[in-house]
Each structure stands twice: as C-alpha cells, then as structure tokens.
Design a protein around this motif. Structure first.
Motif, PDB file in Angstrom:
ATOM      1  N   ALA A 143      31.119  11.827 -12.586  1.00 45.22           N
ATOM      2  CA  ALA A 143      30.057  10.939 -13.079  1.00 45.22           C
ATOM      3  C   ALA A 143      29.482  10.075 -11.963  1.00 45.22           C
ATOM      4  CB  ALA A 143      30.601  10.046 -14.201  1.00 45.22           C
ATOM      5  N   SER A 144      30.252   9.858 -10.912  1.00 42.84           N
ATOM      6  CA  SER A 144      29.792   9.014  -9.807  1.00 42.84           C
ATOM      7  C   SER A 144      28.815   9.737  -8.875  1.00 42.84           C
ATOM      8  CB  SER A 144      30.986   8.507  -8.997  1.00 42.84           C
ATOM      9  OG  SER A 144      31.738   9.589  -8.479  1.00 42.84           O
ATOM     10  N   THR A 145      28.534  11.011  -9.137  1.00 46.34           N
ATOM     11  CA  THR A 145      27.570  11.746  -8.316  1.00 46.34           C
ATOM     12  C   THR A 145      26.259  11.902  -9.071  1.00 46.34           C
ATOM     13  OG1 THR A 145      28.216  13.926  -9.129  1.00 46.34           O
ATOM     14  CG2 THR A 145      29.434  13.064  -7.224  1.00 46.34           C
ATOM     15  N   LYS A 146      25.200  12.172  -8.345  1.00 50.60           N
ATOM     16  CA  LYS A 146      23.889  12.346  -8.974  1.00 50.60           C
ATOM     17  C   LYS A 146      23.843  13.588  -9.853  1.00 50.60           C
ATOM     18  CE  LYS A 146      21.283   9.496  -5.919  1.00 50.60           C
ATOM     19  NZ  LYS A 146      21.306   8.272  -6.639  1.00 50.60           N
ATOM     20  N   GLU A 147      24.742  14.547  -9.628  1.00 48.41           N
ATOM     21  CA  GLU A 147      24.813  15.753 -10.442  1.00 48.41           C
ATOM     22  C   GLU A 147      25.731  15.575 -11.653  1.00 48.41           C
ATOM     23  OE1 GLU A 147      25.549  15.684  -7.174  1.00 48.41           O
ATOM     24  OE2 GLU A 147      23.772  16.616  -6.338  1.00 48.41           O
ATOM     25  N   GLY A 148      26.376  14.434 -11.766  1.00 52.70           N
ATOM     26  CA  GLY A 148      27.390  14.199 -12.780  1.00 52.70           C
ATOM     27  C   GLY A 148      26.859  14.018 -14.183  1.00 52.70           C
ATOM     28  N   SER A 149      27.764  13.722 -15.082  1.00 56.28           N
ATOM     29  CA  SER A 149      27.436  13.633 -16.500  1.00 56.28           C
ATOM     30  C   SER A 149      26.436  12.528 -16.813  1.00 56.28           C
ATOM     31  CB  SER A 149      28.708  13.433 -17.320  1.00 56.28           C
ATOM     32  OG  SER A 149      29.379  12.251 -16.930  1.00 56.28           O
ATOM     33  N   ALA A 150      26.340  11.524 -15.961  1.00 56.58           N
ATOM     34  CA  ALA A 150      25.388  10.435 -16.194  1.00 56.58           C
ATOM     35  C   ALA A 150      23.937  10.899 -16.044  1.00 56.58           C
ATOM     36  CB  ALA A 150      25.668   9.277 -15.238  1.00 56.58           C
ATOM     37  N   LYS A 151      23.745  12.064 -15.429  1.00 54.97           N
ATOM     38  CA  LYS A 151      22.394  12.595 -15.223  1.00 54.97           C
ATOM     39  C   LYS A 151      21.711  12.905 -16.548  1.00 54.97           C
ATOM     40  CE  LYS A 151      19.962  16.211 -12.660  1.00 54.97           C
ATOM     41  NZ  LYS A 151      20.121  17.395 -11.806  1.00 54.97           N
ATOM     42  N   GLY A 152      22.499  13.327 -17.547  1.00 55.39           N
ATOM     43  CA  GLY A 152      21.956  13.552 -18.886  1.00 55.39           C
ATOM     44  C   GLY A 152      21.382  14.932 -19.137  1.00 55.39           C
ATOM     45  N   ASP A 153      21.685  15.913 -18.272  1.00 57.64           N
ATOM     46  CA  ASP A 153      21.126  17.247 -18.492  1.00 57.64           C
ATOM     47  C   ASP A 153      22.113  18.217 -19.151  1.00 57.64           C
ATOM     48  OD1 ASP A 153      22.900  17.803 -16.458  1.00 57.64           O
ATOM     49  OD2 ASP A 153      21.395  18.543 -15.052  1.00 57.64           O
ATOM     50  N   ASN A 154      23.269  17.719 -19.556  1.00 65.24           N
ATOM     51  CA  ASN A 154      24.305  18.515 -20.228  1.00 65.24           C
ATOM     52  C   ASN A 154      24.806  19.679 -19.383  1.00 65.24           C
ATOM     53  OD1 ASN A 154      24.319  16.888 -22.548  1.00 65.24           O
ATOM     54  ND2 ASN A 154      22.602  18.022 -23.402  1.00 65.24           N
ATOM     55  N   ARG A 155      24.721  19.560 -18.060  1.00 68.07           N
ATOM     56  CA  ARG A 155      25.221  20.617 -17.171  1.00 68.07           C
ATOM     57  C   ARG A 155      26.482  20.129 -16.465  1.00 68.07           C
ATOM     58  NH1 ARG A 155      20.876  23.948 -14.019  1.00 68.07           N
ATOM     59  NH2 ARG A 155      22.831  24.995 -13.701  1.00 68.07           N
ATOM     60  N   TYR A 156      27.511  19.910 -17.242  1.00 68.24           N
ATOM     61  CA  TYR A 156      28.786  19.456 -16.704  1.00 68.24           C
ATOM     62  C   TYR A 156      29.900  19.952 -17.606  1.00 68.24           C
ATOM     63  CZ  TYR A 156      28.053  15.833 -20.222  1.00 68.24           C
ATOM     64  OH  TYR A 156      27.803  15.175 -21.394  1.00 68.24           O
TER      65      TYR A 156
END
Length: 54
Positions: free
Chosen positions: A9-22
């Motif tokens: 989550a601490s990365t820009k690709e993480g779950s916080a991005k909101g694109d459901n790709r995790y």
C-alpha cells in the motif's frame, strides 16, 4: 488476522491506488507488523523518498 497486500500500500502501485489490481491475504497481526517494519527499514536504509522510483 489482518489484511496484507501486494504491491504494498505504501507504493504508488499499491492498493491505495484504487484500481483493484492487487492481491490480498489474511495474515496474523504480528506478521503484518513485522513485514511493515521491514519495508520501512528498507526505505530508510536506501533513502527511498516519496515519489522515488525503486
């Protein structure tokens, strides 16, 4: 039990991005905290700042 995710989550690709790709999995809180501490230690040791590529 706590939810752990990848990418972190601490990365820009993480779950916080909101694109459901995790990916997520339930793990013990102790293991989740230990993993988080290891990630933070890696960021500190390598002087990774917000927005840095790594």
């Amino acid at each position: 039990m706590e939810c752990d995710e990848h990418p972190f989550a601490s990365t820009k690709e993480g779950s916080a991005k909101g694109d459901n790709r995790y990916s997520v999995r339930l793990i013990t809180g102790t293991d989740n905290n230990a993993g988080g501490n290891m990630i933070l230690a890696m960021y500190s040791a390598n002087r990774v700042l917000d927005g840095d590529l790594f």
